[in-house]
Structure formats: C-alpha cells, structure tokens
Design an enzyme around this catalytic site. Structure first.
Site: not given
Ligand code: 5GP
Ligand code: ZN
Length: 114
Positions: A46, A95, A100
């Site tokens: 993490h 988010t 990632h």
């Molecule tokens: P961020 O906006 O933080 O860069 O990207 C977070 C990503 O995680 C988003 O594209 C969202 O669709 C994805 N995401 C959120 N919850 C889940 C989940 O429970 N499973 C998967 N596979 N993706 C998720």
């Molecule tokens: Zn984590």
C-alpha cells in the site's frame, strides 16, 4: 490498510477481473472502463499515491513498469500502442488512494490529456 479498496482487491476480499499478477504487482480490469482496454496496475504494497513514493518503497516502480509491459502484451496492445496515466491528488481526480497506473488502449486516442 484495512479500509483501502485496492488492498481488499489484492487480498481477494473484493472480486476483480485479474489480468496479471506477480510477487509485487496485481493488474485487473477497471470496473468502469474509459477505453476498450482499461487495466489498473497496482503495487501489492500500500502506497497512497505517487506522492507517497520514498526511498523505502521506490523499488516498487520497476516491477510496476515491467507489469505494464506484460499487461500490454497480454491485452494485445503492445504494437498498437497504449497510454499510461497516474492520477495524483485531488486536482488530478484521484479517487482511490492506493497508487495505481491506468493502462488504456484499443482505440486511437486524441492528443489532449485534459
Ligand atoms: P482514480 O480516479 O483514482 O485514478 O482511478 C480509480 C479507478 O478505480 C477508476 O477508474 C474506477 O473506475 C476504478 N474502480 C473503482 N472501484 C473499483 C472496483 O471496485 N473495482 C475495479 N476493478 N475498479 C474500480
Ligand atoms: Zn491499499
């Protein structure tokens, strides 16, 4: 991190569509894909965000980058090309606060990032 969504996915407590896994990294399909190929590559350790990288954990970056190439090969987009995005912090729209890398492909993308 008890309350971290991606830590729960890594532990198998929440299901995901796995694309690739090794000792350091898990890669799985984004639940809300923004492109025909949209895979998230995450370190098993993490780390909150890119800003959370430090001298103790920066070695995670090498297996992440190797995994990105492997994911592109598995998904068949090594030759056609792909875009890798890391959202870091509020204004970038991060988010999920577990580092990632979004791997996006399978479509001709525009030049603009924002
Ligand atoms: P961020 O906006 O933080 O860069 O990207 C977070 C990503 O995680 C988003 O594209 C969202 O669709 C994805 N995401 C959120 N919850 C889940 C989940 O429970 N499973 C998967 N596979 N993706 C998720
Ligand atoms: Zn984590």
């Amino acid at each position: 991190m008890d309350n971290c969504l991606f830590c729960k996915i890594i532990k198998g407590e929440i299901p995901s569509s796995k694309v690739y896994e090794d000792e350091h990294v898990l890669a799985f399909k984004d639940i809300n894909p923004a492109a025909p190929v949209h895979v998230l590559v995450v370190p098993k350790l993490h780390i909150d965000s890119l800003e959370g990288l430090n001298d103790e954990n920066v070695e995670q970056v090498v297996p992440i980058h190797k995994a990105i190439k492997e994911v592109a090969r598995i998904m068949g987009i090594s030759e056609s090309g792909y875009r890798v995005i890391v959202n870091c912090g509020k204004e970038a729209g991060q988010t999920v606060f577990h580092l990632h890398y979004h791997v996006l492909g399978g479509v001709k993308m525009g030049e603009k990032i924002i």
